[in-house]
Design an enzyme around this catalytic site. Structure first.
Site, PDB file in Angstrom:
ATOM      1  N   HIS A 128       0.321  -1.291  -0.239  1.00  0.00           N
ATOM      2  CA  HIS A 128      -0.103   0.239   0.068  1.00  0.00           C
ATOM      3  C   HIS A 128       0.551   1.263  -0.116  1.00  0.00           C
ATOM      4  CE1 HIS A 128      -2.675   3.282   0.998  1.00  0.00           C
ATOM      5  NE2 HIS A 128      -1.874   3.483   1.947  1.00  0.00           N
ATOM      6  N   HIS A 133       1.784   5.468  -2.572  1.00  0.00           N
ATOM      7  CA  HIS A 133       2.190   6.514  -2.635  1.00  0.00           C
ATOM      8  C   HIS A 133       3.205   7.304  -3.486  1.00  0.00           C
ATOM      9  CE1 HIS A 133      -0.857   7.579   0.805  1.00  0.00           C
ATOM     10  NE2 HIS A 133      -0.618   6.398   1.333  1.00  0.00           N
ATOM     11  N   GLU A 174      -5.569  10.009   0.370  1.00  0.00           N
ATOM     12  CA  GLU A 174      -5.950   7.901   0.415  1.00  0.00           C
ATOM     13  C   GLU A 174      -7.052   7.642  -1.595  1.00  0.00           C
ATOM     14  OE1 GLU A 174      -4.522   6.093   1.940  1.00  0.00           O
ATOM     15  OE2 GLU A 174      -3.432   6.702   2.941  1.00  0.00           O
ATOM     16  N   SER A 193      -4.544   0.998  -4.723  1.00  0.00           N
ATOM     17  CA  SER A 193      -3.181  -0.043  -3.875  1.00  0.00           C
ATOM     18  C   SER A 193      -4.717  -1.312  -3.866  1.00  0.00           C
ATOM     19  CB  SER A 193      -2.628  -0.085  -2.677  1.00  0.00           C
ATOM     20  OG  SER A 193      -3.216   0.518  -1.643  1.00  0.00           O
TER      21      SER A 193
END
Ligand code: PHE
Ligand code: CO
Length: 264
Positions: A128, A133, A174, A193
């Site tokens: 993730h 990111h 997010e 993700s």
């Protein structure tokens, strides 16, 4: 927010900033293979569902062979936008997290999920954190935004506004969507993700997709253990930077008056 005693991850060897050494040689072949499978599933979805900045950064990163070596990626990232990756054991306290971001350091969890968690995981793992990111940190606007967010986080802690800033983070960094010439696409790491929520967020008729409006976002609570029932759509990163640039001090005062504070 984070009681590190109850967190997954090995916190025994942390530095004062929670940094650890990424013991890359300790990852097993099975772990690299699991990472590769996660990467392959997500990268196949990206051309249809991710924003163009993510697509080009991912191609340039070329990090699908296994769990990446953070120090190597940091060299490229540093040259591109001045960011580096900091290996961490897992979630870190809010103040530590914001302090890293404010200094263009992105904390990335070192551990990988188990095969049983292939489809869904609540806590962030290396897949993730890295896949979701890191690519966008190669984008100049996004990179600048993340640093501003870090500074904003330290300020929110002082002003009792963390609850509201955390909602902004949730619905942008997010789970954010953006308009593109080709239609709505994802830029949020939790979406990029995720095997299931990425197409749900972009394509399903079920969730609401609302235009980004700062105060509406900061008034919207969220769930961490289910697909979102609403998403907020920006008009590109320059728009997000513009919308989040004003001083939040009076906004926090208003939100605290309406809803109660503070840093939870
Ligand atoms: N402008 C916000 C403040 O004054 C900080 C911030 C910037 C928050 C970018 C989020 C994103 O507190
Ligand atoms: Co994340």
């Amino acid at each position: 927010m984070n009681d590190t005693a109850t967190l997954r991850g090995d916190y025994r060897n942390i530095g004062p900033d929670y940094a650890v050494w990424q013991d890359w040689d300790a990852y097993t072949p099975e772990q690299h293979a699991l990472y590769r499978r996660l990467y392959e599933r997500q990268s196949a979805l990206v051309p249809r569902l991710a924003c163009p900045e993510f697509i080009s950064a991912l191609a340039r990163l070329n990090a699908g062979a296994g769990i990446p070596r953070f120090d190597e990626v940091s060299k490229d990232l540093k040259a591109a936008t001045g960011w580096v990756i900091v290996p961490v054991p897992g979630l870190v306290p809010d103040e530590v997290f914001f302090e890293h971001l404010a200094n263009r350091r992105f904390p990335v969890t070192v551990w990988l999920r188990t095969p049983e968690e292939f489809d869904y995981i609540v806590e962030p793992d290396v897949f993730h954190d890295f896949f979701g990111h890191v690519p966008l940190l190669f984008d100049q606007h996004y990179a600048d935004h993340m640093q501003e967010y870090g500074k904003g986080g330290l300020k929110a802690l002082r002003l009792g506004g963390l609850k509201f800033l955390a909602r902004l983070y949730w619905y942008t960094i997010e789970f954010g969507l953006t308009n593109t010439p080709a239609g709505v696409r994802a830029y949020g790491a939790g979406l990029l993700s995720s095997g299931g929520e990425l197409s749900y967020a972009v394509e399903s008729p079920q969730p609401a997709r609302r235009p980004f409006e700062l105060m509406t976002v900061m008034r919207s609570s969220y769930r961490i253990d289910a697909y979102q029932d609403q998403y907020f759509v920006i008009d590109g990163f320059a728009h997000l930077l513009r919308e989040t640039a004003p001083d939040f001090t009076p906004l926090y005062a208003q939100l605290v008056a309406e809803q109660g504070g503070a840093n939870a």
